[in-house]
Design a protein around this motif. Sequence first.
Motif, mmCIF file in Angstrom:
data_model
loop_
_atom_site.group_PDB
_atom_site.id
_atom_site.type_symbol
_atom_site.label_atom_id
_atom_site.label_comp_id
_atom_site.label_asym_id
_atom_site.label_seq_id
_atom_site.Cartn_x
_atom_site.Cartn_y
_atom_site.Cartn_z
ATOM 1 N N GLY A 122 44.699 -0.323 28.112
ATOM 2 C CA GLY A 122 45.042 -1.134 29.280
ATOM 3 C C GLY A 122 43.950 -1.167 30.343
ATOM 4 O O GLY A 122 44.195 -1.583 31.462
ATOM 5 N N MET A 123 42.741 -0.732 29.996
ATOM 6 C CA MET A 123 41.663 -0.813 30.984
ATOM 7 C C MET A 123 41.164 -2.248 31.105
ATOM 8 O O MET A 123 41.167 -2.997 30.129
ATOM 9 C CB MET A 123 40.474 0.058 30.544
ATOM 10 C CG MET A 123 40.704 1.537 30.692
ATOM 11 S SD MET A 123 39.164 2.400 30.392
ATOM 12 C CE MET A 123 39.747 4.055 30.103
ATOM 13 N N THR A 124 40.682 -2.577 32.307
ATOM 14 C CA THR A 124 40.039 -3.879 32.477
ATOM 15 C C THR A 124 38.627 -3.755 31.908
ATOM 16 O O THR A 124 38.121 -2.634 31.758
ATOM 17 C CB THR A 124 39.933 -4.222 33.973
ATOM 18 O OG1 THR A 124 39.128 -3.232 34.604
ATOM 19 C CG2 THR A 124 41.293 -4.266 34.652
ATOM 20 N N PRO A 125 37.967 -4.896 31.612
ATOM 21 C CA PRO A 125 36.612 -4.820 31.065
ATOM 22 C C PRO A 125 35.673 -3.991 31.951
ATOM 23 O O PRO A 125 34.849 -3.233 31.460
ATOM 24 C CB PRO A 125 36.159 -6.274 31.017
ATOM 25 C CG PRO A 125 37.419 -7.065 30.933
ATOM 26 C CD PRO A 125 38.493 -6.273 31.631
ATOM 27 N N TRP A 126 35.783 -4.153 33.264
ATOM 28 C CA TRP A 126 34.918 -3.431 34.187
ATOM 29 C C TRP A 126 35.152 -1.925 34.092
ATOM 30 O O TRP A 126 34.211 -1.143 34.041
ATOM 31 C CB TRP A 126 35.136 -3.948 35.604
ATOM 32 C CG TRP A 126 34.460 -3.110 36.656
ATOM 33 C CD1 TRP A 126 35.068 -2.477 37.690
ATOM 34 C CD2 TRP A 126 33.063 -2.784 36.747
ATOM 35 N NE1 TRP A 126 34.145 -1.783 38.423
ATOM 36 C CE2 TRP A 126 32.903 -1.952 37.868
ATOM 37 C CE3 TRP A 126 31.939 -3.110 35.975
ATOM 38 C CZ2 TRP A 126 31.665 -1.445 38.253
ATOM 39 C CZ3 TRP A 126 30.710 -2.597 36.365
ATOM 40 C CH2 TRP A 126 30.573 -1.784 37.486
ATOM 41 N N GLN A 127 36.446 -1.554 34.070
ATOM 42 C CA GLN A 127 36.784 -0.130 33.948
ATOM 43 C C GLN A 127 36.226 0.443 32.649
ATOM 44 O O GLN A 127 35.661 1.538 32.624
ATOM 45 C CB GLN A 127 38.293 0.065 33.974
ATOM 46 C CG GLN A 127 38.898 0.004 35.365
ATOM 47 C CD GLN A 127 40.413 0.129 35.306
ATOM 48 O OE1 GLN A 127 41.048 -0.350 34.356
ATOM 49 N NE2 GLN A 127 40.992 0.753 36.311
ATOM 50 N N ALA A 128 36.416 -0.299 31.585
ATOM 51 C CA ALA A 128 35.945 0.166 30.278
ATOM 52 C C ALA A 128 34.433 0.376 30.314
ATOM 53 O O ALA A 128 33.903 1.367 29.803
ATOM 54 C CB ALA A 128 36.303 -0.847 29.200
ATOM 55 N N MET A 129 33.752 -0.554 30.963
ATOM 56 C CA MET A 129 32.304 -0.477 31.080
ATOM 57 C C MET A 129 31.917 0.783 31.848
ATOM 58 O O MET A 129 31.043 1.542 31.430
ATOM 59 C CB MET A 129 31.834 -1.733 31.841
ATOM 60 C CG MET A 129 30.363 -1.979 31.758
ATOM 61 S SD MET A 129 29.980 -2.633 30.131
ATOM 62 C CE MET A 129 28.236 -2.645 30.192
#
Lengths: 214, 273
Positions: A122-129
Amino acid sequence: MQLVFDNLPFLLKGAGYTLLLTIVSMFFGLIIGLVVAVARLKGNLPIRWIARFYVSIIRGTPLLVQIVIIYYGLVDYGITLGSLTAAYIALSVNAGAYLSETFRGAILSVPKGQLEAAYSTGMTPWQAMRRIVLPQAMRIAIPPMGNTFIGMLKETSLVSVITVSELLRQAQLLIAQYYQYMPFYLGIGIMYWIMSTGLAFILERFERRLAKAY
Amino acid sequence: MIKRKFAVVTITALAVFGLVLSACGGNSDAGTKATNELEQIKAAGVIKVGTMGTYPPYTFLNEQKEVDGFDPDIAKEIAKRLGVKAEFTTQDFSGLIPSLQAKKFDIVISQVTITDERKAQIDFTDSYITNNVKIIVNTNNTDITKLEDFKGKTIGVGLGTNDETYLRTEVLPKVGKFEIKTYDDVITSLKDLDAGRIDATINNLYALKPIVDENGFEIKAVGEAIKSDMAGVALRKDNTELRDAMNKALADMKADGTYDTLFQKWFGEAPAK
């Protein structure tokens, strides 16, 4: 060699500028490099092309030419920069292009599955990055980054042409005074070597610290 | 077994490498000086000349990209009178004297001012030109008219030039602190003056005219001449034969009017007597 010792304070002043130039341009180079790397991987088509174009121009032309263009060339278009400012800009922009390639490779080397796993939690792309990809990419990027870092230290000698009194220029000034060139060039050669060895040592420590997290 | 083989190869490689290195170190100067340099130059039929090539009208590259100017013309005239051809190499001013010492060329003709410090390192012919050096500022600058006004300002000058030595050793102690910025050629120093990055520079008047005409720089010379410099042809020490031959060529040139013609050609006026 006595001449070199007598003029050591003068040379050390130049060495100080050399270090300052290296650190400032690396700092901004890192920021530029990171932005450009992400732009090339995640940006939309025009942004991607702009980033590619920038990297291609900077890597495809001599740094000396870039420095002279920024200092002497821009004056014709009404932009008059101080010599130190011009040196910072030229070196940062140059380091940025090389570092962006380092980062791009490092980011790509993190397995895709990791990103997918991050998304599935459930992470956003930015968080995942930020949380998953970049910390791992950072470790991979350190050795080539160190390479650029040490390269930069020596490249700073090129800004002597735009009247920045860094180590090489200080030596040239002394040579113009005494007409003795070998001792001074040898002297600054050793000084450059000491500085890059010191930098390499710091980078090694850094790498070890990062490795500990795993 | 493999390991041992590897070791042998490594040691052999190192040994070979070492031999190569030591071979490079030996600088065998077998050719003893049978003849003096003048003879050598005459035998070769060529005199190698070092010059800046970025200092019009004294020395620059013309439209055909050949070295041209007052200095090269003098050098060609000297060569002609020695019965040889002049061959030019261009380089930053600060590297000219080191290159001369390293025998990259036989003489240097590039407005090298005759000074005692230089005489300790190299030799000179008699002077072939006297230049008046003036303070040069941006056209809209009104607060610098004499050396005393340099205090606290930024002054540009060519690296390794006699003007740089003069600023550093004579002007600085006299007028108080100012910053000296060094340039590799005259054009860039004047460009920075035009751009306002430096407050003033010092240079010969003749040097300004073509650059200003060409680039429309807004700069002007102010005040009285701060010094007169005499330039000579530079050569390595202990070459009396070559020096005397060049001095004779210069004297003959001045006697038969060739010198005046050259001077008129480049500076549009007769040389000051």
